[in-house]
Design a protein around this motif. Structure first.
Motif, PDB file in Angstrom:
ATOM      1  N   ALA A 288       2.303  -2.720  -2.687  1.00 60.41           N
ATOM      2  CA  ALA A 288       1.240  -1.745  -2.687  1.00 60.41           C
ATOM      3  C   ALA A 288       2.123  -0.392  -2.288  1.00 60.41           C
ATOM      4  O   ALA A 288       1.900   0.656  -2.863  1.00 60.41           O
ATOM      5  CB  ALA A 288       0.207  -1.994  -1.795  1.00 60.41           C
ATOM      6  N   GLN A 289       2.937  -0.473  -1.359  1.00 63.36           N
ATOM      7  CA  GLN A 289       3.457   0.631  -0.738  1.00 63.36           C
ATOM      8  C   GLN A 289       4.732   1.491  -1.710  1.00 63.36           C
ATOM      9  O   GLN A 289       4.633   2.522  -1.961  1.00 63.36           O
ATOM     10  CB  GLN A 289       4.138   0.600   0.508  1.00 63.36           C
ATOM     11  CG  GLN A 289       3.039   0.361   1.502  1.00 63.36           C
ATOM     12  CD  GLN A 289       2.180   1.539   1.634  1.00 63.36           C
ATOM     13  OE1 GLN A 289       2.526   2.712   1.587  1.00 63.36           O
ATOM     14  NE2 GLN A 289       0.820   0.852   1.731  1.00 63.36           N
ATOM     15  N   ALA A 290       5.136   0.374  -2.556  1.00 60.82           N
ATOM     16  CA  ALA A 290       6.393   0.608  -3.455  1.00 60.82           C
ATOM     17  C   ALA A 290       5.545   1.375  -4.729  1.00 60.82           C
ATOM     18  O   ALA A 290       6.255   2.216  -5.330  1.00 60.82           O
ATOM     19  CB  ALA A 290       7.169  -0.408  -3.838  1.00 60.82           C
ATOM     20  N   ALA A 291       4.098   1.129  -4.983  1.00 61.54           N
ATOM     21  CA  ALA A 291       3.496   1.556  -6.228  1.00 61.54           C
ATOM     22  C   ALA A 291       3.309   2.910  -5.822  1.00 61.54           C
ATOM     23  O   ALA A 291       3.280   3.864  -6.875  1.00 61.54           O
ATOM     24  CB  ALA A 291       2.364   0.691  -6.405  1.00 61.54           C
ATOM     25  N   VAL A 292       2.591   3.133  -4.755  1.00 63.78           N
ATOM     26  CA  VAL A 292       2.428   4.461  -4.245  1.00 63.78           C
ATOM     27  C   VAL A 292       3.568   5.505  -4.344  1.00 63.78           C
ATOM     28  O   VAL A 292       3.819   6.637  -4.778  1.00 63.78           O
ATOM     29  CB  VAL A 292       1.723   4.614  -3.027  1.00 63.78           C
ATOM     30  CG1 VAL A 292       1.495   6.010  -2.417  1.00 63.78           C
ATOM     31  CG2 VAL A 292       0.507   3.709  -2.926  1.00 63.78           C
TER      32      VAL A 292
END
Length: 491
Positions: free
Chosen positions: A452-456
């Motif tokens: 999720a953090q990588a997507a953001v």
């Protein structure tokens, strides 16, 4: 006789001089009788509303929350109770109420209603819709101490999953009316005792059960509005390639999506939880947000699958949104869009934190209260992807919220087909949030904290930088869903 006549003339002159003063006093504030009584409509002095100077009720120049400031930034929360009116406040009372025990603070609800707030000149301003909601159904809704709409005589409490309802609350007259399991916790909606104002009930509950999260059952309101329909052919459907068999799942918490409604949604809609169409007539906000969300995935060559939670059952209140997040977590929907806003709420903050900790992304509109307004929630909770709105040239909408919590900006003016061959223009941060939600759903296929953090981070690298270099409080990391040529022409 002469002396008597002179005395009568003197007495008559005195009465004549005193008459206007007596009439004016009777008209201005006394109960009085005769023509100056309340039946004439002049029994109360006339007051003019003051010019609004902040986003707080009563037009105060500074908010009553000690942790806030006039810049709209969210200050340190050293005293939640003083912020929401349910604990020790400036007046030293445990529930933040005034001397009359009403639960309202100075400047709130004067003359039967809240004074104008910023954005009052904009049609369908959020505060105005909240006021209309309370006035239209006072048996179901009331206001909290800062004027936000809440469900009448209800508070929410979040306990550990194995905890029992505290006996101290039952002895004091609190009654559990609804209950659900939410993300490993026990969410209980309590009916408050008849002898307590809502603010006092919240304060008492927190004192009796300090280990629980207790707050009002706030009602969140949509952050988008529609312009009058105009006669015109609907815009052509975007050209897309044949969708691949693999779908993209994304969540939506909004009004009900009516089967066969005026907007045809591409892809598939899977209702989440109960449907309450018989109790709440949708106004089109949910349909518009869903269409923007689905189109964003369709234009990327994917098949949208919308997991749509209907807020009609809980009237958009905190417990309805919490149970919707529970259902979306159970279906492992990675990205969820919420285009609704409200004040800070302890119970909602805890539920959102638990939802994010499981690897989901929550995308939320920042609201349309204007650039000087305090942060609105859930967009301003830590970890939520807060989205503001820009026009077709990349200029931030005048009504869009700003602040350090803003993560992205996206187009917030869209034309959607309306009834009878018309085209309807929707405007607001509600329409910008699903643009970002679709972009993140393409990058996050299942809940996972690291992914999720990588997507953001990836979306931030691809966003069009606007305003000050790097992240700023107006555009966040930049604009998503707008061609670079449009931004270059405007800036």
């Amino acid at each position: 006789m002469v002396t008597l006549n002179a005395t009568l003339r003197t007495l008559g002159l005195a009465l004549l001089l005193l008459a206007p003063t007596a009439w004016g006093d009777n008209r201005g504030g006394g109960s009085g009788s005769g023509s100056g009584s309340g039946s004439s409509g002049l029994s109360r002095p006339m007051t003019l509303p003051s010019t609004p100077t902040s986003g707080w009720p009563g037009g105060r120049t500074t908010p009553s929350n000690p942790g806030s400031n006039n810049s709209g930034k969210d200050g340190a929360r050293t005293d939640d109770a003083a912020k929401d009116g349910a604990g020790p406040g400036r007046n030293g009372r445990e529930d933040g109420s005034t001397r009359d025990g009403s639960g309202r603070r100075e400047g709130d609800d004067r003359n039967g209603g809240p004074l104008p707030r910023p954005g009052a000149d904009m049609p369908e301003a959020r505060w105005q819709r909240g006021d209309q909601l309370v006035r239209s159904n006072p048996l179901a809704y009331e206001r909290d101490p800062i004027g936000a709409p809440v469900l009448r005589a209800e508070i929410t409490m979040l306990l550990p999953a194995d905890a029992e309802l505290p006996a101290a609350l039952a002895r004091r007259g609190f009654i559990a009316v609804r209950e659900s399991a939410v993300l490993g916790r026990r969410l209980i909606v309590l009916r408050t005792p008849a002898d307590l104002t809502l603010a006092r009930a919240v304060a008492l509950g927190r004192r009796l059960v300090p280990e629980a999260e207790i707050d009002f059952n706030h009602v969140l309101l949509g952050s988008g509005r529609t312009e009058p329909a105009r006669r015109a052919p609907p815009p052509p459907a975007p050209a897309t390639s044949a969708p691949p068999p693999e779908p993209v799942h994304v969540g939506l918490i909004d009004e009900a999506l009516v089967p066969g409604g005026e907007l045809t949604l591409p892809g598939e809609v899977r209702p989440v939880g109960a449907r309450c169409l018989s109790r709440a007539v949708p106004e089109g906000h949910g349909q518009a947000v869903a269409l923007v969300l689905a189109r964003g995935l369709q234009q990327a060559g994917r098949r949208p699958v919308l997991h749509a939670a209907d807020l009609g059952c809980g009237q958009g209140a905190v417990d309805a949104i919490a149970t919707a997040l529970q259902a979306l977590d159970a279906e492992r929907v990675p990205v969820v869009n919420v285009s609704a806003v409200g004040p800070y709420n302890r119970v909602m903050a805890a539920v959102v934190a638990a939802f994010l900790a499981r690897g989901h992304l929550l995308v939320a509109a920042v609201g349309n209260d204007g650039p000087a307004a305090p942060p609105l929630y859930p967009a301003a909770y830590p970890g939520v992807i807060a989205v503001t709105a820009v026009d077709r040239q990349g200029r931030v909408l005048v009504e869009a919220g700003r602040g350090e919590h803003v993560a992205f900006a996206a187009p917030g003016i869209v034309e959607l087909p309306g009834p009878d061959g018309t085209t309807r223009t929707w405007r607001g941060t509600s329409l910008a949030a699903p643009v970002v939600a679709a972009a993140l759903a393409l990058r996050l296929r299942q809940p996972d904290p690291a992914a999720a953090q990588a997507a953001v981070a990836q979306l931030a690298r691809n966003a069009l930088d606007a305003g000050e270099p790097g992240r700023d409080r107006i555009y966040g990391h930049g604009i998503v869903g707008l061609p670079a040529t449009a931004l270059a022409a405007a800036h």
